[in-house]
Design a protein around this motif. Sequence first.
Motif, PDB file in Angstrom:
ATOM      1  N   ALA A 192     -45.738 -75.656  -8.535  1.00  0.00           N
ATOM      2  CA  ALA A 192     -46.495 -75.704  -7.287  1.00  0.00           C
ATOM      3  C   ALA A 192     -47.225 -74.391  -7.009  1.00  0.00           C
ATOM      4  CB  ALA A 192     -45.565 -76.038  -6.120  1.00  0.00           C
ATOM      5  N   GLY A 193     -47.026 -73.391  -7.863  1.00  0.00           N
ATOM      6  CA  GLY A 193     -47.670 -72.096  -7.658  1.00  0.00           C
ATOM      7  C   GLY A 193     -47.053 -71.302  -6.517  1.00  0.00           C
ATOM      8  N   LEU A 194     -45.778 -71.538  -6.239  1.00  0.00           N
ATOM      9  CA  LEU A 194     -45.087 -70.867  -5.135  1.00  0.00           C
ATOM     10  C   LEU A 194     -44.134 -69.803  -5.663  1.00  0.00           C
ATOM     11  CD1 LEU A 194     -44.079 -74.036  -3.068  1.00  0.00           C
ATOM     12  CD2 LEU A 194     -45.979 -72.462  -2.600  1.00  0.00           C
ATOM     13  N   ALA A 195     -43.959 -68.749  -4.875  1.00  0.00           N
ATOM     14  CA  ALA A 195     -42.952 -67.735  -5.197  1.00  0.00           C
ATOM     15  C   ALA A 195     -41.586 -68.280  -4.812  1.00  0.00           C
ATOM     16  CB  ALA A 195     -43.243 -66.445  -4.435  1.00  0.00           C
ATOM     17  N   VAL A 196     -40.578 -67.999  -5.650  1.00  0.00           N
ATOM     18  CA  VAL A 196     -39.224 -68.443  -5.321  1.00  0.00           C
ATOM     19  C   VAL A 196     -38.689 -67.598  -4.166  1.00  0.00           C
ATOM     20  CG1 VAL A 196     -38.691 -69.334  -7.618  1.00  0.00           C
ATOM     21  CG2 VAL A 196     -38.152 -66.971  -7.064  1.00  0.00           C
ATOM     22  N   PRO A 197     -37.835 -68.180  -3.335  1.00  0.00           N
ATOM     23  CA  PRO A 197     -37.281 -67.422  -2.212  1.00  0.00           C
ATOM     24  C   PRO A 197     -36.324 -66.327  -2.686  1.00  0.00           C
ATOM     25  CG  PRO A 197     -36.324 -69.624  -2.301  1.00  0.00           C
ATOM     26  CD  PRO A 197     -37.387 -69.565  -3.353  1.00  0.00           C
ATOM     27  N   SER A 198     -36.063 -65.394  -1.804  1.00  0.00           N
ATOM     28  CA  SER A 198     -35.137 -64.304  -2.096  1.00  0.00           C
ATOM     29  C   SER A 198     -33.730 -64.866  -2.235  1.00  0.00           C
ATOM     30  CB  SER A 198     -35.191 -63.288  -0.957  1.00  0.00           C
ATOM     31  OG  SER A 198     -34.231 -62.292  -1.148  1.00  0.00           O
ATOM     32  N   VAL A 199     -33.043 -64.469  -3.323  1.00  0.00           N
ATOM     33  CA  VAL A 199     -31.715 -65.002  -3.621  1.00  0.00           C
ATOM     34  C   VAL A 199     -30.833 -63.871  -4.124  1.00  0.00           C
ATOM     35  CG1 VAL A 199     -32.370 -65.696  -5.970  1.00  0.00           C
ATOM     36  CG2 VAL A 199     -30.461 -66.837  -4.842  1.00  0.00           C
ATOM     37  N   THR A 200     -29.544 -63.934  -3.756  1.00  0.00           N
ATOM     38  CA  THR A 200     -28.574 -62.932  -4.170  1.00  0.00           C
ATOM     39  C   THR A 200     -27.327 -63.631  -4.684  1.00  0.00           C
ATOM     40  OG1 THR A 200     -29.354 -61.445  -2.429  1.00  0.00           O
ATOM     41  CG2 THR A 200     -27.201 -60.945  -3.405  1.00  0.00           C
ATOM     42  N   ARG A 201     -26.870 -63.226  -5.871  1.00  0.00           N
ATOM     43  CA  ARG A 201     -25.627 -63.772  -6.418  1.00  0.00           C
ATOM     44  C   ARG A 201     -24.460 -63.236  -5.588  1.00  0.00           C
ATOM     45  NH1 ARG A 201     -23.464 -65.518 -11.619  1.00  0.00           N
ATOM     46  NH2 ARG A 201     -25.529 -65.304 -12.522  1.00  0.00           N
ATOM     47  N   ILE A 202     -23.494 -64.115  -5.303  1.00  0.00           N
ATOM     48  CA  ILE A 202     -22.278 -63.684  -4.610  1.00  0.00           C
ATOM     49  C   ILE A 202     -21.071 -64.241  -5.345  1.00  0.00           C
ATOM     50  CG2 ILE A 202     -23.377 -63.475  -2.342  1.00  0.00           C
ATOM     51  CD1 ILE A 202     -22.044 -66.137  -1.572  1.00  0.00           C
ATOM     52  N   ASN A 203     -19.932 -63.645  -5.113  1.00  0.00           N
ATOM     53  CA  ASN A 203     -18.680 -64.145  -5.648  1.00  0.00           C
ATOM     54  C   ASN A 203     -18.246 -65.320  -4.784  1.00  0.00           C
ATOM     55  OD1 ASN A 203     -15.672 -64.356  -5.854  1.00  0.00           O
ATOM     56  ND2 ASN A 203     -16.005 -62.707  -7.326  1.00  0.00           N
ATOM     57  N   GLY A 204     -17.714 -66.361  -5.400  1.00  0.00           N
ATOM     58  CA  GLY A 204     -17.277 -67.531  -4.639  1.00  0.00           C
ATOM     59  C   GLY A 204     -16.288 -67.191  -3.539  1.00  0.00           C
ATOM     60  N   ARG A 205     -15.442 -66.190  -3.780  1.00  0.00           N
ATOM     61  CA  ARG A 205     -14.461 -65.795  -2.758  1.00  0.00           C
ATOM     62  C   ARG A 205     -15.133 -65.173  -1.536  1.00  0.00           C
ATOM     63  NH1 ARG A 205     -12.385 -63.951  -7.581  1.00  0.00           N
ATOM     64  NH2 ARG A 205     -13.011 -61.825  -7.083  1.00  0.00           N
ATOM     65  N   GLU A 206     -16.367 -64.680  -1.701  1.00  0.00           N
ATOM     66  CA  GLU A 206     -17.093 -64.056  -0.599  1.00  0.00           C
ATOM     67  C   GLU A 206     -17.876 -65.070   0.234  1.00  0.00           C
ATOM     68  OE1 GLU A 206     -19.628 -61.360  -2.653  1.00  0.00           O
ATOM     69  OE2 GLU A 206     -17.986 -60.086  -3.310  1.00  0.00           O
ATOM     70  N   MET A 207     -17.956 -66.298  -0.245  1.00  0.00           N
ATOM     71  CA  MET A 207     -18.735 -67.302   0.464  1.00  0.00           C
ATOM     72  C   MET A 207     -18.025 -67.694   1.755  1.00  0.00           C
ATOM     73  SD  MET A 207     -20.358 -70.829  -0.927  1.00  0.00           S
ATOM     74  CE  MET A 207     -21.261 -69.952  -2.176  1.00  0.00           C
ATOM     75  N   PRO A 208     -18.746 -67.709   2.882  1.00  0.00           N
ATOM     76  CA  PRO A 208     -18.112 -68.080   4.151  1.00  0.00           C
ATOM     77  C   PRO A 208     -17.820 -69.578   4.223  1.00  0.00           C
ATOM     78  CG  PRO A 208     -20.465 -67.688   4.467  1.00  0.00           C
ATOM     79  CD  PRO A 208     -20.162 -67.339   3.042  1.00  0.00           C
ATOM     80  N   GLU A 209     -16.831 -69.907   5.046  1.00  0.00           N
ATOM     81  CA  GLU A 209     -16.567 -71.318   5.349  1.00  0.00           C
ATOM     82  C   GLU A 209     -17.630 -71.796   6.335  1.00  0.00           C
ATOM     83  OE1 GLU A 209     -14.656 -73.322   3.929  1.00  0.00           O
ATOM     84  OE2 GLU A 209     -13.100 -72.118   3.011  1.00  0.00           O
ATOM     85  N   PRO A 210     -17.993 -73.049   6.338  1.00  0.00           N
ATOM     86  CA  PRO A 210     -17.431 -74.144   5.543  1.00  0.00           C
ATOM     87  C   PRO A 210     -18.077 -74.300   4.168  1.00  0.00           C
ATOM     88  CG  PRO A 210     -19.021 -75.028   7.065  1.00  0.00           C
ATOM     89  CD  PRO A 210     -18.957 -73.540   7.327  1.00  0.00           C
TER      90      PRO A 210
END
Length: 193
Positions: free
Chosen positions: A22-40
Amino acid sequence: MPELIDTSLDLLYPLNEFYEQAGLAVPSVTRINGREMPEPYRRLLVHDRDMTPTLEAAYDRKMNLRVLKYALDHEVFSRQILLTPEGTDTPVVFGAIKIYLDEFPAVARELVLERRLPLGTILETQSIKHLSRPDAFFEVEADAQICEALGITGPVKLYGRRNVLGNATGRKLAQVLEILPPAGGISFSENFR
C-alpha cells in the motif's frame, strides 16, 4: 515449497507486506518480553495455543473471520484479517497471516481459499495436528490503518504477538501476526482463565 522469509528483523511480519504493497510506513513497534506484557493482554497472547480457540474461550462465542485484503502467490495465501465474536461486529483481533497451502490436505486448502473460516477453526474441524510457537511479543503504536480496522481512535499503544504454526513433522503451516484492541474493549466470559 516457497522460500520462507527471515522474520528476525521485522516484528510486524507478515503485516509489513500489506503496508509495503500500500506504500505505507509500518507503525512504531517495540519487542517486549511476554512477562512484561500487561493484563489482560498477557492472558490472551502469552501462551502456546492458537488465537481462535483462545478468543472463543475468552468471549464464550465462536469467532467470525473478516478478510480485509488477501493475495495468492503460488502456494502461499496471505491475508489481512479481523476476528469478531459471533453476534457482534466489534473486532477482537487485527492481524495478518501467511498460510503455506502445500502443507494442507485438499479439503482444508479449499476451506482456507474460501476465506470464510478462521485458520484455527479449519485446523480444529479438519483435525490437523499442529503446534503453536510464538516467536515475538510486542507493543505497537496504532496508526490510522490499525485504528480504522479496529474501530478505535488513536494514538494508542496496543499489544500483539508473532506466531508460527507448524505441523507434526515440524514444517511451517502459517506465520501469524495478531494485535489486540485496547483493553477497555476486552471483557472475558466468566469461564476464561
